[in-house]
Motif scaffolding. Structure first.
Motif, mmCIF file in Angstrom:
data_model
loop_
_atom_site.group_PDB
_atom_site.id
_atom_site.type_symbol
_atom_site.label_atom_id
_atom_site.label_comp_id
_atom_site.label_asym_id
_atom_site.label_seq_id
_atom_site.Cartn_x
_atom_site.Cartn_y
_atom_site.Cartn_z
ATOM 1 N N ARG A 6 -12.274 13.635 5.156
ATOM 2 C CA ARG A 6 -11.141 14.190 4.442
ATOM 3 C C ARG A 6 -10.123 14.196 5.799
ATOM 4 N N ARG A 7 -10.330 14.878 6.892
ATOM 5 C CA ARG A 7 -9.370 14.815 8.266
ATOM 6 C C ARG A 7 -8.907 13.419 8.468
ATOM 7 N N GLU A 8 -9.991 12.598 8.783
ATOM 8 C CA GLU A 8 -9.439 11.324 9.203
ATOM 9 C C GLU A 8 -8.877 10.482 8.298
ATOM 10 N N ALA A 9 -9.176 10.629 6.926
ATOM 11 C CA ALA A 9 -8.469 9.780 5.892
ATOM 12 C C ALA A 9 -6.957 10.194 5.685
ATOM 13 N N ARG A 10 -6.862 11.440 5.951
ATOM 14 C CA ARG A 10 -5.403 11.907 5.901
ATOM 15 C C ARG A 10 -4.451 11.364 7.157
ATOM 16 N N THR A 11 -5.083 10.838 8.106
ATOM 17 C CA THR A 11 -4.255 10.032 9.241
ATOM 18 C C THR A 11 -3.574 8.791 8.600
ATOM 19 N N HIS A 12 -4.077 8.091 7.827
ATOM 20 C CA HIS A 12 -3.284 6.951 7.412
ATOM 21 C C HIS A 12 -2.912 7.177 5.820
ATOM 22 N N VAL A 13 -3.727 7.895 4.975
ATOM 23 C CA VAL A 13 -3.519 7.960 3.690
ATOM 24 C C VAL A 13 -2.790 9.224 3.238
ATOM 25 N N ASP A 14 -1.689 9.264 2.420
ATOM 26 C CA ASP A 14 -1.073 10.451 1.992
ATOM 27 C C ASP A 14 -1.716 11.049 0.933
ATOM 28 N N PHE A 15 -2.908 11.763 0.943
ATOM 29 C CA PHE A 15 -3.560 12.449 0.024
ATOM 30 C C PHE A 15 -4.684 13.545 0.581
ATOM 31 N N CYS A 16 -5.806 13.545 -0.058
ATOM 32 C CA CYS A 16 -7.127 14.162 0.570
ATOM 33 C C CYS A 16 -6.596 15.861 0.561
ATOM 34 N N GLN A 17 -6.016 16.381 -0.673
ATOM 35 C CA GLN A 17 -5.990 17.895 -0.718
ATOM 36 C C GLN A 17 -7.308 18.334 -1.369
ATOM 37 N N LYS A 18 -7.372 19.327 -0.979
ATOM 38 C CA LYS A 18 -8.800 20.188 -1.278
ATOM 39 C C LYS A 18 -9.305 20.021 -2.670
ATOM 40 N N ASP A 19 -8.159 20.272 -3.726
ATOM 41 C CA ASP A 19 -8.557 20.158 -5.029
ATOM 42 C C ASP A 19 -8.761 18.749 -5.808
ATOM 43 N N ASP A 20 -8.702 17.752 -4.717
ATOM 44 C CA ASP A 20 -8.693 16.486 -5.318
ATOM 45 C C ASP A 20 -10.222 15.906 -4.962
ATOM 46 N N LEU A 21 -10.969 16.883 -4.202
ATOM 47 C CA LEU A 21 -12.364 16.395 -3.848
ATOM 48 C C LEU A 21 -13.477 16.390 -5.159
ATOM 49 N N GLY A 22 -13.807 15.310 -5.531
ATOM 50 C CA GLY A 22 -14.845 15.062 -6.676
ATOM 51 C C GLY A 22 -16.111 15.043 -6.586
ATOM 52 N N PHE B 254 0.895 -1.163 0.006
ATOM 53 C CA PHE B 254 0.050 -0.014 0.009
ATOM 54 C C PHE B 254 0.992 1.166 0.054
ATOM 55 N N PRO B 255 1.484 1.552 -1.299
ATOM 56 C CA PRO B 255 2.399 2.702 -1.085
ATOM 57 C C PRO B 255 2.018 4.100 -0.532
ATOM 58 N N THR B 256 0.698 4.443 -0.720
ATOM 59 C CA THR B 256 0.559 5.585 -0.038
ATOM 60 C C THR B 256 0.031 5.778 1.231
ATOM 61 N N LEU B 257 0.357 4.486 2.037
ATOM 62 C CA LEU B 257 -0.045 4.316 3.285
ATOM 63 C C LEU B 257 1.378 4.993 4.261
ATOM 64 N N LYS B 258 0.715 6.050 5.105
ATOM 65 C CA LYS B 258 1.541 6.823 5.945
ATOM 66 C C LYS B 258 2.405 5.753 6.759
ATOM 67 N N PRO B 259 3.958 6.055 6.809
ATOM 68 C CA PRO B 259 4.565 5.033 7.542
ATOM 69 C C PRO B 259 4.655 5.616 9.074
ATOM 70 N N ASP B 260 4.239 6.561 9.310
ATOM 71 C CA ASP B 260 4.708 7.285 10.693
ATOM 72 C C ASP B 260 4.013 6.384 11.737
#
Length: 339
Positions: A235-251, A70-76
């Motif tokens: 959006r806020r919770e998804a950013r906890t684990h996945v490296d994405f969710c910028q505002k301009d990406d909202l469909g 899962f390459p976009t998974l945050k490693p922190d």
């Protein structure tokens, strides 16, 4: 669904990341579940057991293996991940296939039509049919030996004039992101969000969908507009684990309603008495009009819901468990398309 609708369903592996060995707040608000990271591998094996091991088996991934998968998974602070399998399907195609299959078996399908009233026998007060208005404004009367209300979260709108409610609705907000932020063949589940709700992030048609579970006590409306505070939460919770969710990406966003069922004609139904609702379905009949209704349930039990209704109305054995939907082979309408 996975056995009888193979052309519409598939297994989707879901990764559950753990960044601590103790969760706070605990899932479901229960202190025992604060130890979920330790218990979850065994819980998922029990989940496999409940499915009679017909699903692919759950397994555990190390930190390194999870980041490769899962390459976009945050490693922190990532410790390890569990992976289990859920059945997935295209609900829009399933709904259309149901209507086409019913038409192929002789049903008359009328879309974009509204029931404006029931018709009654003057002598008994029992329902004898429906008055219907089409989108073009045409009105018609339809006689029926049996009437079934299957309006999902809108069932109480069909039960005009009845005081006791049959639905205690729950709402869920979902957000569609324009790009793929998960592997195409794997989703993610966060079991330790800031307020204890679960959050799914899954691939969907070259995009990514993130969504909540139930928000109880929602008022059912025909609008699918999602509350902005729920969208921001997703959006806020998804950013906890996945490296994405910028505002301009909202469909896009939408809000759906789950009908939690009660039996309005039974004083012994505890869910009716306390105003809550059951996730199981309920089949109930108005003792005065004879109208039957089916409420509650979900996609995974829709055939059982249909069987329970048919068994109440007919002595002929229900065949829904063996029916293959259009597109799944065996002739029918797809044969005409091929020709």
């Amino acid at each position: 669904l996975l056995e009888k609708q193979k052309h519409l369903t598939y297994w989707l592996p879901i990764m559950v990341p753990f960044r601590s060995f103790v969760l706070s707040p605990p899932p479901f608000g229960h202190p025992l579940f604060s130890l979920a990271p330790v218990l979850m591998p065994f819980v998922f094996k029990f989940y496999d057991f409940l499915a009679d091991f017909r699903c692919p088996p759950s397994y555990v991934l190390s930190r390194r293996a999870a980041l490769e998968r899962f390459p976009t998974l945050k490693p922190d602070n990532l410790k390890f991940c569990c992976v289990f399998y859920e059945g997935a399907h295209d609900d829009a195609r399933t709904n259309l296939a149901l209507a086409l299959t019913a038409a192929d078996r002789g049903a008359c399908i009328l879309n974009h039509a509204t029931m404006t009233d029931l018709l009654y026998y003057k002598s008994s007060g029992r329902a004898s049919g429906l008055r219907i208005e089409t989108r073009e404004g045409d009105e018609m009367e339809v006689a029926a030996e049996h009437i079934v209300f299957a309006g999902g979260p809108f069932t109480d709108d069909l039960r005009k004039g009845e005081a006791t409610k049959s639905i205690a609705a729950a709402a869920g907000t979902h957000v569609v992101f324009k790009h793929e932020h998960t592997p195409r063949d794997m989703g993610l589940l966060d079991v330790s969000t800031s307020d204890g709700r679960f959050l799914f992030v899954v691939p969907w048609q070259n995009r990514t969908v993130a969504g909540t579970t139930d928000v109880l006590g929602a008022r059912v409306t025909s609008s699918t507009a999602a509350p902005i505070e729920e969208v921001d939460w997703v959006r806020r919770e998804a950013r906890t684990h996945v490296d994405f969710c910028q505002k301009d990406d909202l469909g896009s966003t939408w809000r759906g309603f789950r009908p939690l069922a009660t039996n309005p004609y039974s004083s012994s139904d505890s869910t009716t008495a306390n105003g809550s609702g059951s996730r199981d379905h309920v089949v109930a009949q108005n003792p005065e009009t004879g109208v039957l209704m089916v409420v509650g349930g979900k996609w995974t039990t829709y055939r059982r819901m249909a069987q329970d209704v048919v068994d109440r109305l007919s002595t002929v054995e229900c065949s829904t468990a063996e029916e293959t939907l259009v597109g799944g082979g065996g002739g029918g309408l797809e044969r005409d398309v091929v020709l």
